[in-house]
Design a protein around this motif. Structure first.
Motif, PDB file in Angstrom:
ATOM      1  N   TYR A 195       0.848  -1.198   0.000  1.00 45.55           N
ATOM      2  CA  TYR A 195       0.000   0.000   0.000  1.00 45.55           C
ATOM      3  C   TYR A 195       0.881   1.245   0.000  1.00 45.55           C
ATOM      4  CZ  TYR A 195      -4.185  -2.720   1.098  1.00 45.55           C
ATOM      5  OH  TYR A 195      -5.228  -3.596   1.045  1.00 45.55           O
ATOM      6  N   LEU A 196       0.421   2.232  -0.741  1.00 44.46           N
ATOM      7  CA  LEU A 196       1.054   3.547  -0.711  1.00 44.46           C
ATOM      8  C   LEU A 196       0.165   4.466   0.126  1.00 44.46           C
ATOM      9  CD1 LEU A 196       3.198   5.602  -2.042  1.00 44.46           C
ATOM     10  CD2 LEU A 196       1.312   6.172  -3.591  1.00 44.46           C
ATOM     11  N   TYR A 197       0.773   5.204   1.043  1.00 39.64           N
ATOM     12  CA  TYR A 197       0.040   6.156   1.880  1.00 39.64           C
ATOM     13  C   TYR A 197       0.524   7.563   1.537  1.00 39.64           C
ATOM     14  CZ  TYR A 197      -1.067   1.954   4.523  1.00 39.64           C
ATOM     15  OH  TYR A 197      -1.505   0.701   4.872  1.00 39.64           O
ATOM     16  N   ALA A 198      -0.406   8.501   1.450  1.00 34.27           N
ATOM     17  CA  ALA A 198      -0.012   9.878   1.158  1.00 34.27           C
ATOM     18  C   ALA A 198      -0.924  10.828   1.924  1.00 34.27           C
ATOM     19  CB  ALA A 198      -0.112  10.156  -0.343  1.00 34.27           C
ATOM     20  N   SER A 199      -0.369  11.960   2.336  1.00 35.84           N
ATOM     21  CA  SER A 199      -1.172  12.899   3.126  1.00 35.84           C
ATOM     22  C   SER A 199      -1.345  14.227   2.409  1.00 35.84           C
ATOM     23  CB  SER A 199      -0.512  13.146   4.482  1.00 35.84           C
ATOM     24  OG  SER A 199       0.721  13.827   4.318  1.00 35.84           O
ATOM     25  N   SER A 200      -2.520  14.810   2.588  1.00 34.93           N
ATOM     26  CA  SER A 200      -2.703  16.222   2.298  1.00 34.93           C
ATOM     27  C   SER A 200      -2.414  16.936   3.620  1.00 34.93           C
ATOM     28  CB  SER A 200      -4.135  16.503   1.834  1.00 34.93           C
ATOM     29  OG  SER A 200      -5.031  16.339   2.915  1.00 34.93           O
ATOM     30  N   ASN A 201      -2.717  18.213   3.733  1.00 34.32           N
ATOM     31  CA  ASN A 201      -2.484  18.868   5.019  1.00 34.32           C
ATOM     32  C   ASN A 201      -3.609  18.609   6.023  1.00 34.32           C
ATOM     33  OD1 ASN A 201      -0.045  19.776   4.127  1.00 34.32           O
ATOM     34  ND2 ASN A 201      -0.789  21.804   3.534  1.00 34.32           N
ATOM     35  N   GLU A 202      -4.638  17.825   5.612  1.00 32.23           N
ATOM     36  CA  GLU A 202      -5.757  17.494   6.513  1.00 32.23           C
ATOM     37  C   GLU A 202      -6.055  16.011   6.600  1.00 32.23           C
ATOM     38  OE1 GLU A 202      -9.038  19.559   4.715  1.00 32.23           O
ATOM     39  OE2 GLU A 202      -8.785  21.283   6.047  1.00 32.23           O
ATOM     40  N   ASP A 203      -5.772  15.294   5.514  1.00 29.78           N
ATOM     41  CA  ASP A 203      -6.233  13.911   5.392  1.00 29.78           C
ATOM     42  C   ASP A 203      -5.071  12.973   5.064  1.00 29.78           C
ATOM     43  OD1 ASP A 203      -8.810  15.060   5.497  1.00 29.78           O
ATOM     44  OD2 ASP A 203      -8.827  15.292   3.307  1.00 29.78           O
ATOM     45  N   VAL A 204      -5.347  11.659   5.269  1.00 25.85           N
ATOM     46  CA  VAL A 204      -4.382  10.644   4.826  1.00 25.85           C
ATOM     47  C   VAL A 204      -5.125   9.638   3.946  1.00 25.85           C
ATOM     48  CG1 VAL A 204      -2.680   8.919   5.507  1.00 25.85           C
ATOM     49  CG2 VAL A 204      -3.118  10.887   6.998  1.00 25.85           C
ATOM     50  N   PHE A 205      -4.526   9.298   2.820  1.00 27.25           N
ATOM     51  CA  PHE A 205      -5.131   8.389   1.848  1.00 27.25           C
ATOM     52  C   PHE A 205      -4.257   7.152   1.682  1.00 27.25           C
ATOM     53  CE2 PHE A 205      -6.260  12.724   0.791  1.00 27.25           C
ATOM     54  CZ  PHE A 205      -7.637  12.650   0.596  1.00 27.25           C
ATOM     55  N   ARG A 206      -4.900   6.037   1.288  1.00 25.25           N
ATOM     56  CA  ARG A 206      -4.055   4.905   0.905  1.00 25.25           C
ATOM     57  C   ARG A 206      -4.496   4.303  -0.419  1.00 25.25           C
ATOM     58  NH1 ARG A 206      -4.227  -0.797   4.116  1.00 25.25           N
ATOM     59  NH2 ARG A 206      -6.438  -1.265   3.887  1.00 25.25           N
TER      60      ARG A 206
END
Lengths: 142, 441
Positions: free
Chosen positions: B127-138
């Motif tokens: 899995y790749l995880y990435a964040s915005s300045n509010e949320d985290v996505f995978r």
């Protein structure tokens, strides 16, 4: 009644300066004001905006060359110094993440001085900001 | 099998200029526009000038990619691709996927996706995880390390504070199904009016309920938030660099220390002290730890936690009896933006399990010259530093002395280790990805 009289006095006093760009006559006045302003700048502003007004990319905007700094909206400039800035706003095509300090304790003279310094240092050149203009602006800032 | 198609003069040049590393099977290709490529499985060639970097002897560097935009954190896949998180969208996208089909070390943009800006990016178990300045996505990765659902990731965390200052959300994962997210304090020292002379420090600091710490979430649940996240550690002003140490099975972080001691307290500190203090710090984190912000800062000259002036400090009084001590204290304001424990075998033994830290570089040292803008190395043994930190890679700024941050041509921001043990460094000014290799025998 007294208040209106006072305001009127400011208008009369300030208009005497407003219309005068940096003429030969005002040269010594602005020089003295800028010298005092520089001391304030080094104490209060340099950390973020840097000695040469270049700022820090994406954190603190440059003052050197900034359109607002050189512009005619002196009310806006006085408000920025007194209140600081914490909103996300676009400044000359870029956004900055830091909060700017408020300076509620600076006197009208000190604000005029630091503004004269940043408006006429580095590559900047702009009209003089008078104490009366700062005083008038302050009444509009809540 | 060798096939040389260039003149002996170039060949001579090549010998002089290029450091070749780990030859296995070689085929040299010289193309029409005179750029010479070496096409070798499992190896690359450093740029003649080491991409402008100054490195310890035996190391070389090349530019793996360039002009990507504001490249923040990066992560390499097992297959050798790299995901880059951008702080500003390029063509509407915030994540770039780089691959190196012909294995020459120069990477190409294979795809870009994600319509949000941010800093954090990490990989764990396909899995790749990435964040915005509010949320985290995978995102799901396929067997080649490529994201299969670029347009519909699972949002695992939402609604974290984005109050502009210190808003980037760095992320790292453990081996037990948890993700750790830094929530930086949108404040310098928790004053009633931020960064303002004469404004008191709030007590207790209300920011600590929602920021100024590391939060722990589950990797696989949708739309977690403050209500079901765990405040794993607190009193951390703004952690941008963090890594999970696999040897110790533990979280380590690097924190950006407070600013403006002189500007706010000219009666207590002069510009020199203010440029040199407080320390930038590295902590080993156990669940529940408190690193003391905003009540204290660390002073590496006095070797102690000092009470913040906003809370009655005078630059000498100690404080933070319950707060943890850093395991490394660096000079002030250098902005440690990435931390990476090196687990590869390519570099000499001394580097194994040691820590690399990428320093973005200071702004808050004016009128003194700025510091940082380099990558340092700290040797480790059993999860503790076993020697002094040293500058490992310098020269990113392209100038001898950085007077003002604007002078720096490149600023180190992210680190990742490739599957072959190469160290990659991202730069968020020009979007250069550097690859550092060891090429001595």
């Amino acid at each position: 009644m007294k208040y209106f009289y006072f305001l009127g006095l400011i208008v009369v006093l300030s208009s005497a300066f407003v219309s005068s760009p940096v003429t030969n006559q005002s040269q010594p006045i602005i020089k003295a004001s800028m010298d005092r302003g520089k001391i304030i700048y080094l104490q209060r502003c340099m950390a973020c905006h840097q000695v040469d007004g270049s700022g820090g990319p994406r954190l603190n905007p440059p003052l050197d060359g900034a359109s607002t700094v050189k512009g005619n909206d002196k009310l806006k400039l006085v408000r920025i110094i007194i209140k600081g800035m914490t909103e996300r706003v676009e400044i000359d095509g870029e956004y900055y993440d830091n909060n700017m300090s408020a300076n509620p304790d600076l006197t009208d003279t000190q604000i005029a001085d630091v503004l004269n310094y940043i408006r006429n240092s580095w590559g900047n050149k702009a009209s003089i900001v008078t104490i009366a203009e700062v005083k008038a602006a302050r009444t509009k800032i809540k | 099998m060798f096939s040389f198609v260039f003149s002996s003069q170039i060949q001579h040049h090549m010998k002089k200029m290029f450091l070749i590393f780990l030859l296995t099977s070689i085929s040299f290709v010289s193309n029409a526009n005179d750029s010479i490529k070496v096409n070798i499985t499992n190896q690359v060639v450093a740029n003649a000038d080491n991409a402008g970097l100054i490195l310890p002897s035996g190391f070389g560097a090349l530019i793996a990619a360039d002009n990507l935009g504001r490249a923040r954190h990066i992560v390499a896949t097992k297959q050798g691709g790299i995901y880059v998180k951008l702080e500003r969208l390029v063509g509407g996208k915030g994540i770039i996927y780089l691959t190196d089909a012909n294995k020459d070390g120069k990477m190409e943009v294979e795809t870009s996706f994600g319509n949000y800006i941010g800093t954090g990016i990490a990989i764990k178990d396909n899995y790749l995880y990435a964040s915005s300045n509010e949320d985290v996505f995978r995102y799901q990765l396929n067997e080649n390390g490529k994201v299969t659902n670029p347009d519909n990731p699972q949002r695992i965390v939402k609604g974290l504070w984005d109050k502009r200052q210190h808003a980037s959300k760095s992320i790292v994962l453990d081996n037990a199904g948890n993700i750790y997210v830094n929530i930086g304090a949108p404040s310098n020292s928790c004053q009633e009016v931020d960064r303002t002379k004469g404004s008191k420090g709030m007590y207790p600091c209300p920011i600590l309920d929602s920021a100024g710490g590391i939060w722990q979430f589950k990797v696989d649940q949708t739309d977690q938030g403050y209500h079901n996240g765990v405040r794993y550690a607190t009193g951390l002003r703004n952690v941008v660099g963090l890594d999970w140490n696999q040897q110790q099975n533990k979280l380590y972080v690097t924190m950006h220390g407070r600013d403006m001691l002189y500007t706010l307290y000219p009666n207590l500190f002069d510009t020199t002290v203010s440029a040199e203090l407080p320390s930038e710090t590295m902590y080993e984190i156990n669940k529940g730890d408190d690193a003391g912000w905003p009540y204290v800062y660390y002073d590496h000259f006095q070797k102690k936690k000092v009470l913040s002036p906003e809370y009655g400090g005078d630059g000498k009084k100690a404080g933070g009896e319950k707060a943890i001590d850093p395991i490394v204290a660096f000079p002030a304001h250098m902005a440690p933006n990435a931390l990476l424990f090196y687990t590869g075998d390519q570099f000499p033994a001394k580097y194994k399990n040691g820590a690399f830290v990428a320093f973005h570089g200071s702004w808050n040292r004016s009128p003194l010259p700025q510091e940082g803008y380099y990558v340092v190395f700290i040797p480790f043994e059993n999860g503790k530093p076993s020697g002094q930190w040293e500058v490992f890679a310098n020269g990113f700024s392209g100038t001898e002395v950085v007077k003002n941050p604007r002078d720096a041509k490149h600023r180190p921001c992210g680190l990742t280790e490739g599957p072959d043990g190469s160290l990659y460094v991202s730069d968020d000014v020009k979007g250069t990805i550097y690859r550092i290799v060891y090429n001595a025998k």
